[in-house]
Design an enzyme around this catalytic site. Structure first.
Site, mmCIF file in Angstrom:
data_model
loop_
_atom_site.group_PDB
_atom_site.id
_atom_site.type_symbol
_atom_site.label_atom_id
_atom_site.label_comp_id
_atom_site.label_asym_id
_atom_site.label_seq_id
_atom_site.Cartn_x
_atom_site.Cartn_y
_atom_site.Cartn_z
ATOM 1 C CG ASP A 50 3.366 -5.906 -5.275
ATOM 2 O OD1 ASP A 50 2.795 -7.002 -5.296
ATOM 3 O OD2 ASP A 50 4.595 -5.766 -5.374
ATOM 4 C CG ASP A 56 3.813 -14.590 -1.477
ATOM 5 O OD1 ASP A 56 4.009 -15.794 -1.655
ATOM 6 O OD2 ASP A 56 4.626 -13.822 -0.944
ATOM 7 C CG ASP A 101 3.513 -4.314 -8.843
ATOM 8 O OD1 ASP A 101 2.671 -5.222 -8.687
ATOM 9 O OD2 ASP A 101 4.559 -4.227 -8.184
#
Length: 1094
Positions: free
Chosen positions: A469, A715, A825
């Site tokens: 991540d 993102d 996650d």
């Protein structure tokens, strides 16, 4: 009215135009109209024929199908055709059996269908249906299923099942070989340890559950408050929860002691997020004068059926006894989910879901048991050994000439040679894994590391793909405000004091105007808003921007009791968070300014979503790109002034949408989007999320170790690309291929062809494009991506992250590791072969769900290079040595039987066999878990050494075969040597051969060790001492066969020089050649690590 609102937000003209331009770029040959679009698709197919050849299944047949109908593509049909006899033999039978078992389980455990419900306040007896008890049950078994359940878990392994069959056969007199305890003692020990461990875990779970279920809560009844246990709470009860108390079940929030009618709750045990959540009480019940009035009204809550999503809820509150009846919409902000904790005030709620139907229980899934690659490889070798065992037994019976009841003899031989498969293998490996886990947690260089899954430490030494991540994993997740851009002027960290003075001056100005009591000021400003636009001063623009940023934030107030200090907080009229697939990180708030009587709609959001909403400008896109290249995360802030009529219209439609029961979220989004048009752009903000300590050297180390790193993030593309460069995930000299947005099969084909021509470049792809490519060209995309040195997937949802991990595992058959720090996650961590969680700012959810938990990303280097290497190398050596220990004694038994006319008589009796696998050799063999081939500093300095581990050369059929040959050679030498040298004292052959065997095993452990530890020396001498001491009182076991020919151990004989030199001679002949071979190999072909250590 509510059901007439269009379900999907109207697409803006700008977005539609952009999409059509993209299509035009791809299908330039197409004219206007739908027919042309169809022609364009065929034309594309013709063009693709001229492109470089690429195995992308682009037949005409495939393209004539509708794009969504990808199940009928040739590839899919190809795989479907394979289902024949070959499929059945290669594992189809296993699939069919599993399917049948699953179907039977589903039939037996058919779940009750979940339905929406009407809950009357304080009247549980009015509930039409029976709801589950509100008890927490985390136990795996009950009193009746415990023993069968534990035994099934053990005997589903081939190794344990094999030993159970062998042990049970000893109850048949004709098949009895030796004493019963020879077989049942080791098996009983393994089972006793397992059952005891499970029983302790189960008892702890039972105690935890009992403690939770016994917690007392205040229940509100007509007669007043009564104390009730958590497990006795029912749907419809009115429950009072105090500050810092756990909420026992899912409830609708009715009243609070807080004056504002709202409270805060902590949800870190539910979603892993550490920030407090604001909850709002139902206004109708909050306004009631006293608590007891809840029983004087006739009201009910309509709640949707129980579901998984913890971030949404749809329901209505209805009060029937008022005229007209009061209807209030209920959403997620009116709920209190079980397992959350009240952070402020006292709350009263009505229970709507209990027990198994609460959100927290429905979201608790039992993670799959992960099995390491080494365990699977050893399982394969065990099956090979079983095959060898059967072949050896058949050969023995054949050489006997199938005389007499040969099938009984065959079974006796199978039992005699059963030590080929050692039962101690599983015990040694499990103890070894526990030791590795302890070593990892005690390592001072990686403090705070926790091993949560003790069964897979060797996986850390076999990793090929690391999926990470970004936010909070590579970066610190600490946002620092760096930039405020107003279009014509930009402010950075060094000019923040200018902003401060501008804001201060503008507020002074407003204050002085207000204190002037100018009666005409308000209507004057009101009339100005309708006049043509006048260019505003920088000061007023900064004032507007800062006010908008302040209003568009959720702030958690912390009240501290201080003498003489009073604080006032002012809330915006409505402050809501909206987020769906297309719109993220948005907060919008209609706000009425009392001084001007203006109604302003403020909004902030990601530039991707906001660029189509704000009025035309020429700087937003460019500045967003500039900030993203600097590694800043951007947010766009805008406003729109509403007239009284517009606001009233919005308010009525919004209230209607919130009351609808079906598709409420979509209807609310559609109403809100009606305001999101032609908004005035106020400013662009940039915040920096700094990299964690030592991220760059750690990523470089992993890359040098041959590990391919993929970054999966939610993102946006520019920020992800920037962080990939700044963290050196992608080196400065490397090209980056940014995968263009694709929406259909044709575009995906062209883009994949363009990407295929690039060599040695990193890939950056968005979640939407990835979805399209995986739909049509899954195999091709994964194949191309695996050749890249680094891959960045941006705009990934949690399910997409898990899907990518699963694809990598399936296509490459390599070991994958996922590392993350947030609740989003968890699915990725659980899908990977090895999951690592970081305790971060987002809470502990990822850390708790992972197999290994670390405190900083840089610790992963030592975890893999040192502990991963040692765990894998040690387990491989330990596993093969334990197999060698079983093979050597089976070889001796085979030689003994063949000399004695193929008689199925055991060579060693009862305790000797048990002692051989335990007290005589266990400590030296187990001391292999302390061995290391390379010092930790060397392994970190030269990460290239890790590449050898991923090839799996430490444990393979080649190394296994070498150990088999060693075992056959040594077993043959020991037995034949004993028979040749001791012809005169033939009765002592057992004592002679067994002594030589023990000495050989101890010497072989010494030969295998690469780095000596003082405990290894202690183990060697301790085992030898135990054997010598036991010779005195075990003399009756040193006879041959069941009838021992009256030959017992003669203490006088074993102290003679003749005995000693002959035993030494046999031992030297069995071990010396191996020492010579090892020396020559190290001289002529040394391993890579030995060159470094020298």
């Amino acid at each position: 009215m509510a059901d007439q609102i269009p379900l999907y937000p109207v697409r803006s003209a700008a977005a539609a135009a952009a999409a059509s331009q993209r299509r035009a770029a791809y299908y330039s040959a197409a004219g206007p109209g739908p027919g042309a679009d169809r022609r364009g698709r065929y034309q594309l197919e013709d063009e693709s024929a001229h492109l470089d050849e690429m195995p992308l299944m682009m037949s005409e047949e495939g393209f004539e199908n509708d794009e969504s109908d990808y199940h009928t593509l040739p590839r899919a049909r190809l795989t479907r055709r394979k289902r024949g006899l070959e499929w059945f033999v290669c594992g189809g039978w296993k699939f069919l059996c599993t399917s049948c078992c699953d179907w039977l389980i589903n039939v037996c455990q058919r779940k009750k269908e979940l339905k929406a419900r009407t809950v009357w306040l304080g009247c549980p007896e009015k509930c039409e249906e029976k709801h589950p008890r509100n008890s927490i049950k985390n136990q795996k078994y009950n009193v009746f299923t415990f023993i069968p359940g534990v035994l099934y878990e053990q005997f589903k392994f081939f190794l344990n099942l094999y030993f159970l069959v062998v042990s049970c056969s000893q109850f048949v007199p004709a098949l009895k070989i030796g004493y019963l305890y020879t077989y049942w003692a080791p098996l009983g020990f393994v089972l006793a340890v397992t059952i005891a461990r499970e029983a302790i875990d189960e008892f702890r779970r039972f105690q935890r559950d009992k403690e939770m279920n016994s917690q007392l809560y205040s229940k509100l009844t007509v007669r007043g408050k009564v104390q009730v246990k958590s497990s006795d709470i029912q749907v419809g009860d009115l429950i009072i929860v105090e500050k810092n108390q756990r909420i026992p079940s899912d409830m609708v929030f009715l009243r609070t002691s807080e004056k504002a009618g709202s409270c805060f709750i902590r949800t870190d045990q539910l979603d892993g997020e550490t920030d407090w959540k604001l909850k709002v009480a139902v206004s109708c019940t909050q306004r009631l004068p006293a608590l007891g009035d809840l029983f004087s009204i006739s009201a009910y809550v309509y709640a949707q059926k129980p579901q998984l999503d913890i971030h949404s809820f749809e329901g209505t509150f209805t009060r029937e006894d008022s005229d007209p009846p009061i209807h209030e919409s209920l959403s997620i902000e009116n709920t209190l989910w079980a397992s959350t904790i009240v952070a402020s005030g006292t709350v009263i709620g009505v229970v709507i879901y209990t027990g198994k139907e609460t959100r927290s229980v429905m979201n608790t899934s039992n993670p799959k048991n992960k099995v390491g690659l080494l365990d699977l490889e050893l399982n394969q070798l065990t099956k090979a050994l079983f095959l060898a065992l059967v072949v050896l037994s058949v050969v023995m019976v054949t050489l006997q000439g199938f005389a007499g009841p040969w099938y009984r003899n065959l079974f006796r031989f199978l039992l005699l040679f059963s030590y080929i498969i050692p039962i101690s293998l599983r015990v040694n490996l499990d103890m070894g894994k526990a030791a590795y886990g302890w070593m990892i947690m005690k390592d001072e260089n990686i403090p705070g590391t926790v091993v949560r899954t003790s069964t897979i430490p060797e996986e850390l030494g076999r990793l090929v793909y690391l999926l990470t991540d970004k936010t909070g994993t590579l970066t610190q997740n600490e946002m620092v405000f760096k930039r405020l851009h107003l279009g014509t002027v930009s402010y950075g960290t060094d000019t923040m004091d200018e902003i401060q003075s501008h804001v201060f001056n503008s507020y002074l100005q407003v204050h002085s105007q207000a204190s002037g009591h100018n009666p005409s000021s308000a209507p004057l400003r009101r009339s100005q808003s309708s006049t043509p636009k006048v260019k505003k001063s920088v000061s007023s623009r900064i004032h507007e921007a800062v006010k908008a940023i302040a209003l568009c934030h959720n702030v958690t107030p912390v009240y501290e009791a201080r003498a003489g200090v009073t604080g006032e907080t002012e809330f915006a009229e409505a402050d809501q968070d909206f987020s769906d697939e297309n719109r993220t990180y948005q907060a919008s708030s209609p706000d009425e300014d009392e001084s001007t009587a203006e109604i302003t709609f403020y909004m902030k959001g990601a530039d991707v979503a906001m660029s189509t909403i704000v009025q035309y400008n020429d700087w937003l896109e460019e500045e967003c790109g500039n900030m993203a290249r600097e590694g800043l995360r951007t947010l766009v802030v805008a406003k729109r002034t509403l007239t009284e009529e517009q606001y009233q219209d919005f308010e009525s439609r919004y209230s209607q949408a919130k009351l609808s029961i079906h598709d409420r979220t979509l209807k609310v989004a559609a109403v809100v989007e009606s305001l999101e048009r032609e908004m005035e752009l106020l400013c662009l903000t940039g915040v920096e999320d700094q990299l964690q300590a030592d991220v760059r050297p750690t990523l470089e180390m992993l890359r040098n170790a041959g590990i391919k790193i993929w970054m999966l993030t939610g993102d946006k593309l520019e920020t992800a690309t920037c962080i990939a460069k700044s963290s050196h995930l992608v080196s400065r000299t490397q090209d980056i291929h940014i995968f263009r947005p694709v929406t259909n099969r044709g575009e995906a084909h062209l883009e994949l062809n363009a990407f295929r021509r690039k060599h040695d470049c990193a890939l950056v792809i968005s979640g939407d494009s990835l979805e399209v490519c995986l739909r049509y060209y899954e195999h091709e995309l994964v194949e191309l991506a695996c050749q890249c040195p680094a891959v960045v997937c941006c705009r990934c949802s949690p399910t997409q992250k898990a899907h990518i991990v699963t694809l990598l595992r399936q296509h490459t058959r390599k070991r994958t590791c996922a590392i993350g720090d947030g609740g989003n996650d968890v699915s990725m961590i659980q899908a990977a072969d090895c999951g690592i969680g970081i305790e971060g700012k987002e809470g502990k959810q990822a850390s708790l769900a992972a197999d290994f938990s670390i405190t900083q990303f840089r610790h992963i280097g030592r975890l893999l290079m040192v502990h991963g290497r040692n765990s894998y190398k040690r387990s491989a050596a330990l596993g093969q040595f334990v197999m060698h220990r079983g093979l050597i004694i089976s070889t001796m038994q085979a030689v003994f039987s063949s000399v004695f006319y193929f008689a199925s008589v055991p060579l060693y009796q009862g305790f000797l066999m048990v002692g051989y696998a335990t007290i005589y050799t266990m400590f030296p063999v187990f001391s292999l878990v302390l061995d290391q081939d390379v010092k930790p500093e060397m392994a970190i300095l030269y990460p290239e050494l890790y590449k050898d581990l991923t090839k799996g050369r430490s444990l393979s059929f080649k190394t296994f075969l070498i150990w088999v040959l060693i075992s056959i050679y040594q077993g043959g030498i020991l037995m034949y040597g004993a028979l040749v040298l001791f012809e005169a004292e033939f009765v002592h052959v057992v004592a002679i051969s067994f002594t030589a065997l023990i000495l050989t095993e101890l010497l072989m452990v010494a030969l295998t060790i690469r780095t000596w530890h003082w405990l290894m020396v202690v183990a060697e001498f301790l085992s030898l001492g135990c054997y010598v001491a036991s010779l005195a009182f075990l003399n009756e076991y040193f006879g041959i066969g069941r009838v021992s020919f009256g030959a017992f151990l003669d203490v006088a004989f074993i102290t003679t020089v003749t005995f000693l030199w002959k035993v030494s001679a046999i031992t030297v002949v069995s071990c010396l050649p191996l020492y010579v071979l090892k020396y020559l190999k190290r001289k002529l072909s040394p391993p890579s690590y030995s060159k470094l250590s020298s």
